[in-house]
Design a protein around this motif. Structure first.
Motif, PDB file in Angstrom:
ATOM      1  N   LEU A  77      40.885   0.376 -68.753  1.00  0.00           N
ATOM      2  CA  LEU A  77      40.440   0.110 -67.396  1.00  0.00           C
ATOM      3  C   LEU A  77      40.098   1.457 -66.760  1.00  0.00           C
ATOM      4  CD1 LEU A  77      43.085  -2.542 -66.254  1.00  0.00           C
ATOM      5  CD2 LEU A  77      40.771  -2.948 -67.115  1.00  0.00           C
ATOM      6  N   TRP A  78      38.943   1.531 -66.122  1.00  0.00           N
ATOM      7  CA  TRP A  78      38.504   2.826 -65.619  1.00  0.00           C
ATOM      8  C   TRP A  78      37.784   2.688 -64.283  1.00  0.00           C
ATOM      9  CZ3 TRP A  78      33.246   2.852 -65.051  1.00  0.00           C
ATOM     10  CH2 TRP A  78      32.511   1.975 -65.841  1.00  0.00           C
ATOM     11  N   ALA A  79      37.716   3.807 -63.583  1.00  0.00           N
ATOM     12  CA  ALA A  79      36.976   3.897 -62.322  1.00  0.00           C
ATOM     13  C   ALA A  79      36.267   5.246 -62.298  1.00  0.00           C
ATOM     14  CB  ALA A  79      37.906   3.768 -61.125  1.00  0.00           C
ATOM     15  N   GLU A  80      35.049   5.255 -61.748  1.00  0.00           N
ATOM     16  CA  GLU A  80      34.254   6.479 -61.732  1.00  0.00           C
ATOM     17  C   GLU A  80      33.504   6.603 -60.407  1.00  0.00           C
ATOM     18  OE1 GLU A  80      31.060   8.859 -64.589  1.00  0.00           O
ATOM     19  OE2 GLU A  80      31.130   6.667 -64.635  1.00  0.00           O
ATOM     20  N   TYR A  81      33.453   7.835 -59.921  1.00  0.00           N
ATOM     21  CA  TYR A  81      32.622   8.169 -58.759  1.00  0.00           C
ATOM     22  C   TYR A  81      31.553   9.152 -59.207  1.00  0.00           C
ATOM     23  CZ  TYR A  81      30.944  10.655 -54.676  1.00  0.00           C
ATOM     24  OH  TYR A  81      30.129  11.244 -53.740  1.00  0.00           O
ATOM     25  N   ILE A 114      46.720  12.457 -70.592  1.00  0.00           N
ATOM     26  CA  ILE A 114      48.179  12.420 -70.517  1.00  0.00           C
ATOM     27  C   ILE A 114      48.640  11.245 -71.361  1.00  0.00           C
ATOM     28  CG2 ILE A 114      50.194  12.216 -69.017  1.00  0.00           C
ATOM     29  CD1 ILE A 114      48.390  13.218 -66.729  1.00  0.00           C
ATOM     30  N   ASN A 115      49.393  11.527 -72.410  1.00  0.00           N
ATOM     31  CA  ASN A 115      49.885  10.505 -73.330  1.00  0.00           C
ATOM     32  C   ASN A 115      51.404  10.390 -73.175  1.00  0.00           C
ATOM     33  OD1 ASN A 115      51.251  10.094 -76.238  1.00  0.00           O
ATOM     34  ND2 ASN A 115      49.367   8.899 -76.152  1.00  0.00           N
ATOM     35  N   GLY A 116      51.883   9.175 -72.971  1.00  0.00           N
ATOM     36  CA  GLY A 116      53.318   8.985 -72.799  1.00  0.00           C
ATOM     37  C   GLY A 116      53.736   7.587 -73.198  1.00  0.00           C
ATOM     38  N   GLY A 117      55.016   7.273 -72.965  1.00  0.00           N
ATOM     39  CA  GLY A 117      55.522   5.954 -73.311  1.00  0.00           C
ATOM     40  C   GLY A 117      56.988   5.986 -73.681  1.00  0.00           C
ATOM     41  N   THR A 118      57.391   5.039 -74.494  1.00  0.00           N
ATOM     42  CA  THR A 118      58.804   4.899 -74.858  1.00  0.00           C
ATOM     43  C   THR A 118      59.203   5.781 -76.034  1.00  0.00           C
ATOM     44  OG1 THR A 118      58.255   3.015 -76.291  1.00  0.00           O
ATOM     45  CG2 THR A 118      58.915   2.524 -74.015  1.00  0.00           C
ATOM     46  N   GLU A 119      58.221   6.275 -76.793  1.00  0.00           N
ATOM     47  CA  GLU A 119      58.533   7.054 -77.990  1.00  0.00           C
ATOM     48  C   GLU A 119      58.570   8.543 -77.656  1.00  0.00           C
ATOM     49  OE1 GLU A 119      59.102   4.706 -80.620  1.00  0.00           O
ATOM     50  OE2 GLU A 119      58.835   3.648 -78.714  1.00  0.00           O
ATOM     51  N   GLY A 160      33.519  12.188 -61.179  1.00  0.00           N
ATOM     52  CA  GLY A 160      34.772  12.196 -61.907  1.00  0.00           C
ATOM     53  C   GLY A 160      35.193  10.784 -62.290  1.00  0.00           C
ATOM     54  N   MET A 161      36.015  10.690 -63.331  1.00  0.00           N
ATOM     55  CA  MET A 161      36.455   9.394 -63.847  1.00  0.00           C
ATOM     56  C   MET A 161      37.930   9.441 -64.196  1.00  0.00           C
ATOM     57  SD  MET A 161      35.088   7.280 -67.209  1.00  0.00           S
ATOM     58  CE  MET A 161      35.617   8.566 -68.343  1.00  0.00           C
ATOM     59  N   ILE A 162      38.599   8.309 -64.003  1.00  0.00           N
ATOM     60  CA  ILE A 162      39.958   8.117 -64.488  1.00  0.00           C
ATOM     61  C   ILE A 162      39.967   6.871 -65.368  1.00  0.00           C
ATOM     62  CG2 ILE A 162      40.627   6.862 -62.388  1.00  0.00           C
ATOM     63  CD1 ILE A 162      43.483   7.976 -62.836  1.00  0.00           C
ATOM     64  N   ASP A 163      40.610   6.986 -66.526  1.00  0.00           N
ATOM     65  CA  ASP A 163      40.649   5.898 -67.515  1.00  0.00           C
ATOM     66  C   ASP A 163      42.094   5.688 -67.931  1.00  0.00           C
ATOM     67  OD1 ASP A 163      38.946   4.373 -69.891  1.00  0.00           O
ATOM     68  OD2 ASP A 163      40.818   5.224 -70.619  1.00  0.00           O
ATOM     69  N   MET A 164      42.526   4.419 -67.977  1.00  0.00           N
ATOM     70  CA  MET A 164      43.900   4.085 -68.348  1.00  0.00           C
ATOM     71  C   MET A 164      43.889   3.033 -69.450  1.00  0.00           C
ATOM     72  SD  MET A 164      45.552   3.934 -64.509  1.00  0.00           S
ATOM     73  CE  MET A 164      44.137   3.021 -63.896  1.00  0.00           C
TER      74      MET A 164
END
Length: 203
Positions: free
Chosen positions: A60-64, A136-141, A76-80
């Motif tokens: 899911l992403w948003a861009e201006y 940025i990569n993260g999570g439970t591991e 700029g863009m943010i992607d998740m």
């Protein structure tokens, strides 16, 4: 010229552009998927833990973008994106003996972007684009250093994109790929987001 098309005057005056969209997780589904086989010929006392029930939540992403002129824009863009799974322990006969739920990892990409529109029409635009930033990569591991979060470089390439315009609104389809890695041994994404679809507005 259609009433609902974006004419040349509108294009010059509507320099701001916001769009949101969805991208595929083809790379993630190929790399992280349910096991192709489960051992069922060992003694019952033998155990192994499998990653199962993978859940691919897509991008899911948003861009201006700010349109400098009819052929160049920047922004700029943010992607998740996220992938989840369960850890299931099975004995030598393949039967479940334990389960740990809600394991996951995520990628959050933030990057500046540029776009080149090489074909302009009131109803349809064709373009290519490029973005370079941070993942940025993260999570439970945890990684080899015991940390749950890693940071790496991210690159997004739009090889070919098409925008269909309806007054100030527009729909887009992009073909390209997103890449993110910390180093050659830690790759977060490679040819992810091959197809993106979006909805936007210009003002």
């Amino acid at each position: 010229m259609g009433v609902f098309a974006e004419n040349q005057w509108d294009y010059i005056n509507r320099r701001h552009e916001i769009r949101i969209g969805w991208g595929d997780q083809l790379f993630e589904s190929l790399m992280w998927h349910n096991p192709t086989s489960i051992v069922s010929t060992m003694p019952a006392t033998w155990e192994k833990t499998y990653h199962e029930n993978y859940r691919h939540n897509q991008h899911l992403w948003a861009e201006y973008q700010y349109r400098v002129n009819h052929w160049f824009s920047y922004g700029g863009m943010i992607d998740m994106s996220e992938v989840g799974w369960d850890d299931i322990t099975r004995n030598g006969a393949g039967l479940e003996t334990g389960r740990s739920n809600n394991h996951y990892f995520y990628n959050v990409v933030v990057m500046p972007t540029i776009r080149f529109t090489y074909f302009f029409h009131e109803n349809v635009n064709l373009y290519s684009g490029l973005g370079f930033g941070m993942d940025i990569n993260g999570g439970t591991e945890t990684n080899v250093h015991g940390r749950r979060t890693d940071v790496g470089a991210a690159l997004n390439i739009t090889v070919f994109g098409v925008s269909a315009n309806y007054d100030r609104w527009f729909w887009t389809v992009d073909f390209g790929g997103m890449y993110a890695l910390k180093n050659t041994n830690t790759i977060f994404m490679a040819s992810s987001r091959i197809i993106n679809v979006g909805l936007g507005v210009r003002f």
